[in-house]
Design a protein around this motif. Structure first.
Motif, PDB file in Angstrom:
ATOM      1  N   LEU A 101      19.002   4.355   7.185  1.00 57.20           N
ATOM      2  CA  LEU A 101      18.562   3.472   7.956  1.00 57.20           C
ATOM      3  C   LEU A 101      19.434   3.403   9.144  1.00 57.20           C
ATOM      4  O   LEU A 101      20.593   3.604   9.525  1.00 57.20           O
ATOM      5  N   SER A 102      18.705   2.686  10.522  1.00 56.88           N
ATOM      6  CA  SER A 102      19.288   2.576  11.587  1.00 56.88           C
ATOM      7  C   SER A 102      19.759   1.410  11.654  1.00 56.88           C
ATOM      8  O   SER A 102      19.894   0.585  10.578  1.00 56.88           O
ATOM      9  N   GLY A 103      20.612   1.004  12.616  1.00 56.39           N
ATOM     10  CA  GLY A 103      21.157  -0.062  12.869  1.00 56.39           C
ATOM     11  C   GLY A 103      20.371  -1.570  12.517  1.00 56.39           C
ATOM     12  O   GLY A 103      20.517  -2.572  11.907  1.00 56.39           O
ATOM     13  N   ASP A 104      19.135  -1.071  13.320  1.00 55.87           N
ATOM     14  CA  ASP A 104      18.023  -2.308  13.366  1.00 55.87           C
ATOM     15  C   ASP A 104      17.635  -2.339  11.981  1.00 55.87           C
ATOM     16  O   ASP A 104      16.969  -3.512  11.402  1.00 55.87           O
ATOM     17  N   GLY A 105      17.567  -1.174  11.338  1.00 58.82           N
ATOM     18  CA  GLY A 105      17.041  -1.190   9.935  1.00 58.82           C
ATOM     19  C   GLY A 105      17.906  -2.018   8.860  1.00 58.82           C
ATOM     20  O   GLY A 105      17.515  -2.770   7.971  1.00 58.82           O
ATOM     21  N   ASN A 111       0.722  -1.301   0.092  1.00 59.19           N
ATOM     22  CA  ASN A 111       0.006  -0.037  -0.062  1.00 59.19           C
ATOM     23  C   ASN A 111       0.952   1.221  -0.159  1.00 59.19           C
ATOM     24  O   ASN A 111       0.296   2.455   0.077  1.00 59.19           O
ATOM     25  N   GLY A 112       2.035   1.162  -0.184  1.00 60.64           N
ATOM     26  CA  GLY A 112       2.983   2.180  -0.051  1.00 60.64           C
ATOM     27  C   GLY A 112       3.577   2.673   1.169  1.00 60.64           C
ATOM     28  O   GLY A 112       4.222   3.836   1.320  1.00 60.64           O
ATOM     29  N   ALA A 113       3.054   2.096   2.308  1.00 64.50           N
ATOM     30  CA  ALA A 113       3.336   2.600   3.598  1.00 64.50           C
ATOM     31  C   ALA A 113       4.819   2.132   3.855  1.00 64.50           C
ATOM     32  O   ALA A 113       5.120   1.028   3.757  1.00 64.50           O
ATOM     33  N   ILE A 114       5.486   2.928   4.653  1.00 68.75           N
ATOM     34  CA  ILE A 114       6.828   2.643   5.069  1.00 68.75           C
ATOM     35  C   ILE A 114       6.874   2.151   6.500  1.00 68.75           C
ATOM     36  O   ILE A 114       6.165   2.919   7.400  1.00 68.75           O
ATOM     37  N   ARG A 115       7.693   0.993   6.629  1.00 73.77           N
ATOM     38  CA  ARG A 115       7.697   0.701   8.082  1.00 73.77           C
ATOM     39  C   ARG A 115       8.714   1.615   8.712  1.00 73.77           C
ATOM     40  O   ARG A 115       9.997   1.506   8.346  1.00 73.77           O
ATOM     41  N   PHE A 116       8.369   2.050   9.776  1.00 72.30           N
ATOM     42  CA  PHE A 116       9.230   2.920  10.566  1.00 72.30           C
ATOM     43  C   PHE A 116       9.634   2.064  11.857  1.00 72.30           C
ATOM     44  O   PHE A 116      10.922   2.637  12.213  1.00 72.30           O
ATOM     45  N   THR A 117       9.000   1.168  12.265  1.00 77.26           N
ATOM     46  CA  THR A 117       9.486   0.105  13.347  1.00 77.26           C
ATOM     47  C   THR A 117       9.432  -1.217  13.055  1.00 77.26           C
ATOM     48  O   THR A 117       8.449  -1.500  12.225  1.00 77.26           O
ATOM     49  N   GLY A 137       9.115  -2.629  17.997  1.00 74.68           N
ATOM     50  CA  GLY A 137       9.290  -1.421  18.370  1.00 74.68           C
ATOM     51  C   GLY A 137      10.569  -0.625  18.141  1.00 74.68           C
ATOM     52  O   GLY A 137      10.706   0.560  18.419  1.00 74.68           O
ATOM     53  N   ASN A 138      11.479  -1.353  17.541  1.00 73.48           N
ATOM     54  CA  ASN A 138      12.736  -0.617  17.374  1.00 73.48           C
ATOM     55  C   ASN A 138      12.765   0.268  15.982  1.00 73.48           C
ATOM     56  O   ASN A 138      12.123  -0.364  15.122  1.00 73.48           O
ATOM     57  N   GLN A 139      13.345   1.417  16.087  1.00 69.66           N
ATOM     58  CA  GLN A 139      13.280   2.319  14.846  1.00 69.66           C
ATOM     59  C   GLN A 139      14.123   1.627  13.739  1.00 69.66           C
ATOM     60  O   GLN A 139      15.362   1.425  13.958  1.00 69.66           O
ATOM     61  N   LEU A 140      13.428   1.753  12.371  1.00 70.57           N
ATOM     62  CA  LEU A 140      14.234   1.116  11.473  1.00 70.57           C
ATOM     63  C   LEU A 140      15.015   2.188  10.619  1.00 70.57           C
ATOM     64  O   LEU A 140      15.964   2.098   9.719  1.00 70.57           O
ATOM     65  N   PHE A 141      14.583   3.571  11.048  1.00 72.33           N
ATOM     66  CA  PHE A 141      15.349   4.655  10.175  1.00 72.33           C
ATOM     67  C   PHE A 141      16.146   5.402  11.343  1.00 72.33           C
ATOM     68  O   PHE A 141      15.610   5.797  12.445  1.00 72.33           O
ATOM     69  N   GLN A 142      17.261   5.835  11.027  1.00 70.93           N
ATOM     70  CA  GLN A 142      18.122   6.809  11.800  1.00 70.93           C
ATOM     71  C   GLN A 142      17.706   8.204  11.474  1.00 70.93           C
ATOM     72  O   GLN A 142      17.538   9.060  12.715  1.00 70.93           O
ATOM     73  N   ASP A 143      17.200   8.471  10.256  1.00 72.23           N
ATOM     74  CA  ASP A 143      16.767   9.831  10.120  1.00 72.23           C
ATOM     75  C   ASP A 143      15.836   9.604   8.570  1.00 72.23           C
ATOM     76  O   ASP A 143      15.523   8.645   8.170  1.00 72.23           O
TER      77      ASP A 143
END
Length: 604
Positions: A574-578, A554-560, A564-570
């Motif tokens: 990507l964050s480390g989890d991303g 649906n075009g939605a981006i996974r933020f966590t 609940g870990n954040q997938l984006f640093q900014d």
């Protein structure tokens, strides 16, 4: 060692300063200029330190050993404890990049260089305030640097110059020079003006000069004049909290407001007949003032961790948690830790213990900070590229992999390092944040030099393709032509989707969570870059498309993730989890390409 008369109203002034800072950081709208509480602290520190040193010098009892022992007992135990706790808590709630950044600042803070580190801190990754739990150590670093210099200046002035008169004249010169530097730097280098001792020293020197004149002429002021002076000082301080706002024009001349107000209060508060004296000497204010150091140390990390970890919680719940945790930790720290250790380390026969404890504490925190920075974010700088960048599994000759790129490449550094240990293979990371790894450019030349020497089996190339190829699409082909001269296989990684402006913890805290989708313009640029990458695919150039990992149908981006870990640093990284979510696909493709390379070499 001589002592000066205790003045409870000065602890009350400390309380005003620290409460202003706490309220400002809790809600900037409540007290827009509350941050100038730090400037009040600077003036107070200059006044009190000068008063103590002068009393000892004139009594002939001054000792550097004893002076620094008392400074260690006052400052070091609480600050080192906070640094250690911050590193532990950061390891549990921060992304790897934010944890690495915290480690770097902890290292600098342990060495009294936090202000310099923060001034020079790159902003390639968007570091939000809640990811900088040691930001407030900049002011402590300025005071600590001042303590290194000022006692020597006073001592030499009294020993080899004409005593008080020469020192006073020198302080005027230094104060005026520092103020002039502050005015100039505020317009040309505002960050430097804010963070550096030479541009903030005039505030401390103002307190020093007041102490010089106060001890020289301890004449009781007329009661009416003293009342007016004290009331005016408090009024100016209150005005500062309201009219001064965060901007590039601070510190500048406007910082003179809280400085002048503080000087008036200190100069006036010398008799119980003065209203400002009675006001600032109230018991609860004096207690808060005595605990101000602990409050200042604990409040900002607590605020950061609450905002970072509970960004989806209501503002009222977060603010309540901040206040309760800050007060609780400060009371416990001050009562059960700070006061007992200070009393112990202040004993004249415990000087060696104080100095050894300081050295061990600094070494432990600095070493921990260094390892946190090194182990949680893997990138290189321009100078390191020539020497192979960050190298892992150096004992392995073959197979060999090179990770090449900018900060988009760096965000895979720890993930590829872990893969290198698992498979294993020799890994060179030559990604440099903020630099262009494509031709023409110095980084590309240095990178090709490394490839020529290393002759890797696989080169992984991860770049902010949308920006780099927008105006120079031909640079990709030029880069691949050069890389393939020395690398058997090349793996290109597509960039992650770009988050919209509202997809930050700060926006979610203020506006609530909403479905996150990429803006149409960003999607179009990313798709264009992917098409350019696809045009260069061959039996030696391969593509890892990570879009499906982060963008739903649906075009939605996974933020966590599901935990609940954040997938984006900014917005763009990507964050480390991303990056971990890409690990299995990256591992599989690198392994396949290594096998292709080895089989090709065997055939040859």
């Amino acid at each position: 060692m001589s002592s000066i008369e205790y003045r409870p109203e000065l602890d009350g002034l400390r309380a005003v300063a620290v409460l202003a800072v706490l309220v400002f950081h809790l809600n900037r709208e409540l007290l827009p200029g509350g941050f100038v509480g730090v400037d009040i602290f600077f003036v107070l520190s200059g006044f009190l330190i000068t008063s103590v040193i002068l009393a000892d010098l004139e009594a002939g009892t001054f000792s550097f050993k004893r002076f620094y022992q008392r400074r260690i007992a006052r400052i070091a135990p609480a600050s080192l404890l906070v640094l250690a706790v911050v590193l532990v808590v950061s390891s549990m709630i921060y992304t790897s990049q934010d944890f690495a950044s915290t480690g770097a600042v902890a290292l600098a803070a342990a060495l009294s260089l936090a202000n310099v580190k923060l001034m020079l801190q790159g902003n390639y990754f968007e570091i939000l305030p809640d990811a900088q739990p040691l930001l407030h150590f900049w002011s402590l670093a300025i005071e600590e640097q001042f303590y290194f210099v000022f006692p020597v200046l006073l001592f030499c002035g009294f020993r080899w110059c004409n005593g008080r008169r020469s020192v006073t004249a020198l302080l005027w010169i230094l104060g005026i020079a520092s103020f002039a530097a502050c005015l100039a730097a505020t317009w040309t280098k505002p960050t430097w003006a804010f963070y550096l001792l030479p541009t903030r020293a005039w505030e401390l020197v103002a307190g020093c000069l007041l102490a010089m004149y106060a001890q020289k002429t301890p004449v009781r002021q007329r009661q009416g004049l003293s009342r007016l002076q004290g009331a005016t000082g408090l009024l100016i301080i209150a005005l500062s909290f309201d009219v001064i706002h965060e901007s590039n024009s601070f510190p500048g001349a406007i910082a003179g407001l809280p400085v002048i107000g503080t000087l008036l209060c200190i100069g006036a508060c010398r008799t119980r007949q003065v209203a400002s004296d009675r006001l600032l000497s109230q018991g609860w204010l004096v207690y808060v003032g005595k605990m101000s150091y602990s409050l200042y140390l604990w409040h900002w990390p607590v605020y950061c961790f609450v905002d970072y970890g509970w960004y989806t919680v209501t503002p009222l719940a977060r603010d309540t948690a901040k206040v309760v945790l800050t007060v609780g930790l400060s009371v416990i720290s001050y009562t059960c830790y700070e006061k007992p250790i200070r009393r112990y380390l202040n004993q004249p026969n415990k000087a060696a213990v104080a100095y050894i404890s300081l050295a061990c504490g600094i070494a432990a925190v600095a070493l921990a900070g260094y390892h946190v920075r090194r182990d949680n974010y893997v990138s290189a700088d321009m100078a390191a590229v020539e020497n192979g960048g960050r190298v892992y599994n150096e004992h392995i000759t073959r197979p060999s992999v090179v990770l090449m790129g900018d900060s988009i490449g760096s965000m895979y550094g720890t993930t590829l390092r872990d893969i290198a240990h698992e498979l294993p293979f020799r890994l060179h990371v030559i990604c440099v944040d903020g630099e262009d790894p494509l031709p023409p450019g110095l980084l590309f030349e240095k990178s090709i030099g490394l490839l020529e020497r290393e002759r890797p089996d696989v080169t992984v190339l991860a770049v902010a393709w949308s920006g780099k190829l927008r105006h120079r699409p031909e640079s990709l082909g030029q880069a691949l032509n050069e890389i393939l001269k020395y690398s058997d296989q090349v793996l290109l990684i597509t960039p992650p989707p770009i988050l919209p402006a509202h997809a930050t913890r700060e926006s979610i805290r203020s506006s609530g969570r909403a479905t996150i989708t990429e803006e149409a313009e960003s999607t179009a640029e990313r798709e264009y870059a992917k098409q350019l990458l696809a045009q260069h695919l061959s039996d030696r150039v391969h593509l890892l498309d990570i879009e499906k990992t982060f963008v739903g149908q649906n075009g939605a981006i996974r933020f966590t993730d599901e935990f609940g870990n954040q997938l984006f640093q900014d917005r763009t990284h990507l964050s480390g989890d991303g990056a971990v979510l890409v690990k299995e696909d990256l591992r599989r493709q690198v392994l396949e390409l290594i096998q292709f390379s080895r089989s090709d070499n065997d055939t040859k």
